[in-house]
Scaffold this active site. Structure first.
Site, PDB file in Angstrom:
ATOM      1  N   ASP A 203      65.933 -17.369 -59.867  1.00 53.60           N
ATOM      2  CA  ASP A 203      66.103 -16.146 -60.649  1.00 53.60           C
ATOM      3  C   ASP A 203      65.161 -16.200 -61.850  1.00 53.60           C
ATOM      4  O   ASP A 203      65.288 -17.065 -62.717  1.00 53.60           O
ATOM      5  CB  ASP A 203      67.556 -16.039 -61.126  1.00 53.60           C
ATOM      6  CG  ASP A 203      67.892 -14.693 -61.746  1.00 53.60           C
ATOM      7  OD1 ASP A 203      66.958 -13.998 -62.182  1.00 53.60           O
ATOM      8  OD2 ASP A 203      69.085 -14.354 -61.799  1.00 53.60           O
TER       9      ASP A 203
ATOM     10  N   HIS B 160      66.897 -12.817 -58.336  1.00 59.39           N
ATOM     11  CA  HIS B 160      67.944 -12.146 -59.107  1.00 59.39           C
ATOM     12  C   HIS B 160      68.799 -11.180 -58.278  1.00 59.39           C
ATOM     13  O   HIS B 160      70.013 -11.297 -58.251  1.00 59.39           O
ATOM     14  CB  HIS B 160      67.327 -11.400 -60.288  1.00 59.39           C
ATOM     15  CG  HIS B 160      68.352 -10.803 -61.209  1.00 59.39           C
ATOM     16  ND1 HIS B 160      69.192 -11.578 -61.984  1.00 59.39           N
ATOM     17  CD2 HIS B 160      68.695  -9.519 -61.465  1.00 59.39           C
ATOM     18  CE1 HIS B 160      70.001 -10.790 -62.674  1.00 59.39           C
ATOM     19  NE2 HIS B 160      69.720  -9.546 -62.389  1.00 59.39           N
TER      20      HIS B 160
ATOM     21  N   SER C 298      74.823  -9.618 -62.030  1.00 61.06           N
ATOM     22  CA  SER C 298      74.021  -9.356 -63.222  1.00 61.06           C
ATOM     23  C   SER C 298      74.903  -8.732 -64.312  1.00 61.06           C
ATOM     24  O   SER C 298      75.904  -9.325 -64.704  1.00 61.06           O
ATOM     25  CB  SER C 298      72.821  -8.465 -62.874  1.00 61.06           C
ATOM     26  OG  SER C 298      71.895  -8.393 -63.930  1.00 61.06           O
TER      27      SER C 298
END
Length: 412
Positions: free
Chosen positions: A267, A301, A191
């Site tokens: 995601d 995610h 991320s």
């Protein structure tokens, strides 16, 4: 008494005037609201992206629930390294090392850059599995303002200084780090950490501090592109208010080190298209390097590493193996044994539906710790504008406890 005749024209004119005045008032209100939102975003955008603390999760790893406080709870030897950055800020890190590499530094070391919320203790279950499955030293780094790092303003400039300081520290002969072979140094980022990792790769390429490879998971093309997705009504004004860049899309095609993209197709925070875009830009660039992508079909995610099964770990381990097998390190520069350029380009993609890899694979993926099963409730997820994190939803399962007295090698 005088009679007054009111015509339809008079009525229509009066109604039109009221509508015009009402429209002007609505426009003024909307303009004021937009200006208020834009101003708030301009001044507060850093606080919408970076979350050193979140909900009931404490800032410092020592305050976490058991199994999230220290690598010693997982019976893994480690060192604590405090790294001073160029601007004087000191950041905290844990190096989880394999005693088996104490003599010849044979194993790779992976620098781990975490997401935007919470301390590095929340990443221990993931790091422990990396440690076991990949047979690599794992170097967990905590950004400024996070965990046990110094209090400091958290922003893009500062985190880039953090990344640069880590790389320089690794190459400092006086750092007293155990078992780290800088010729086998990789960087991993998830991320926000992917953007930090991209910056480190860019910095390494421009400096005398080389990297063996780059791995990124569920990261974004840029914050500007994320605004288009998460805040479409603000997007037309982003050129006026957006101060955060993190433009990995510009960096990707210029990177000249082997790169692995790990993506969760489900995601819902960072659209899967961002990872495909980054992979495509690098694959189609004129630079020569090994570039691969592994997609977990049901991956989300923050949980892709738990949902990908053994195939996820096999993809990572085979990448590390192939990079280290293909390179010769000479005078601090990595060159291929065959092919042209610094690296011979090899692109590939793979997919897993959360199934385990076949036992017939030539690269063994050993069994690791099962603590990752509890990680979903502790590892924070970013929310809107790459930062509105949700509170951890689940504590460590009742009855499971760690041994905080387990032996460890710790350097302050």
């Amino acid at each position: 008494m005088n009679d007054q005749t009111i015509t339809a024209k008079d009525i229509g004119g009066g109604l039109l005037g009221k509508l015009v005045r009402f429209s002007w008032r609505c426009s003024a209100c909307v303009s004021g609201f937009v200006a208020l939102v834009a101003g708030a975003l301009y001044w507060k955008q850093d606080s919408l992206l970076y979350f050193p603390t979140i909900g009931g999760v404490p800032r410092h790893p020592s305050q976490n629930p058991r199994k999230y406080r220290s690598p010693s709870e997982h019976h893994i030897p480690f060192e604590t390294h405090m790294i001073k950055c160029e601007d004087g800020v000191t950041i905290h890190s844990w190096l989880l090392y394999h005693p088996s590499s104490s003599n010849n530094k044979a194993l790779p070391t992976i620098i781990f850059f975490h997401g935007n919320a919470g301390n590095i203790g929340l990443r221990l279950p993931n790091a422990v599995q990396m440690y076991h499955y990949l047979q690599a030293n794992i170097w967990l780094v905590e950004y400024r303002g996070y965990g046990d790092s110094d209090d400091a303003i958290v922003n893009e400039k500062g985190l880039k200084l953090d990344a640069e300081a880590v790389l320089k520290y690794a190459h400092d002969q006086n750092n007293n780090m155990r078992n780290v072979n800088v010729k086998k140094l990789f960087v991993f980022g998830r991320s926000l950490g992917g953007a930090v990792a991209f910056h480190m790769a860019k910095y390494a390429q421009a400096s005398k501090y080389p990297l063996a490879g780059l791995l990124v998971e569920n990261t974004f093309v840029s914050i500007s592109t994320m605004v288009d997705h998460l805040m479409p009504y603000v997007a037309p004004f982003k050129s006026l208010i957006l101060r955060i860049g993190w433009n990995s899309g510009e960096i990707a095609p210029t990177i000249n080190v082997p790169t692995m993209y790990l993506a969760g197709a489900q995601d819902t925070l960072v659209p899967h298209s961002h990872m495909i875009e980054l992979f495509t830009r690098m694959k189609n660039s004129k630079t020569d390097n090994i570039v691969r992508m592994h997609v977990v079909k049901n991956g989300t995610h923050n949980e892709t590493w738990m949902q990908g099964g053994k195939e996820y770990w096999f993809a990572m381990k085979s990448f590390l193996h192939d990079v280290l097998s293909a390179e010769e390190h000479y005078d601090g520069r990595a060159v291929t044994k065959t092919g042209t350029g610094l690296f011979q380009r090899k692109t590939s993609t793979s997919t897993t539906s959360c199934t385990e890899a076949s036992s017939s694979e030539s690269i063994e993926v050993g069994m690791g710790s099962t603590d990752g099963e509890d990680a979903a409730g502790m590892i924070s997820s970013v929310g809107n504008f790459m930062g509105m994190a949700r509170e951890a939803t689940r504590s460590v399962a009742a009855g499971r406890s760690g041994n905080s007295d387990a032996p460890s090698k710790k350097k302050e």
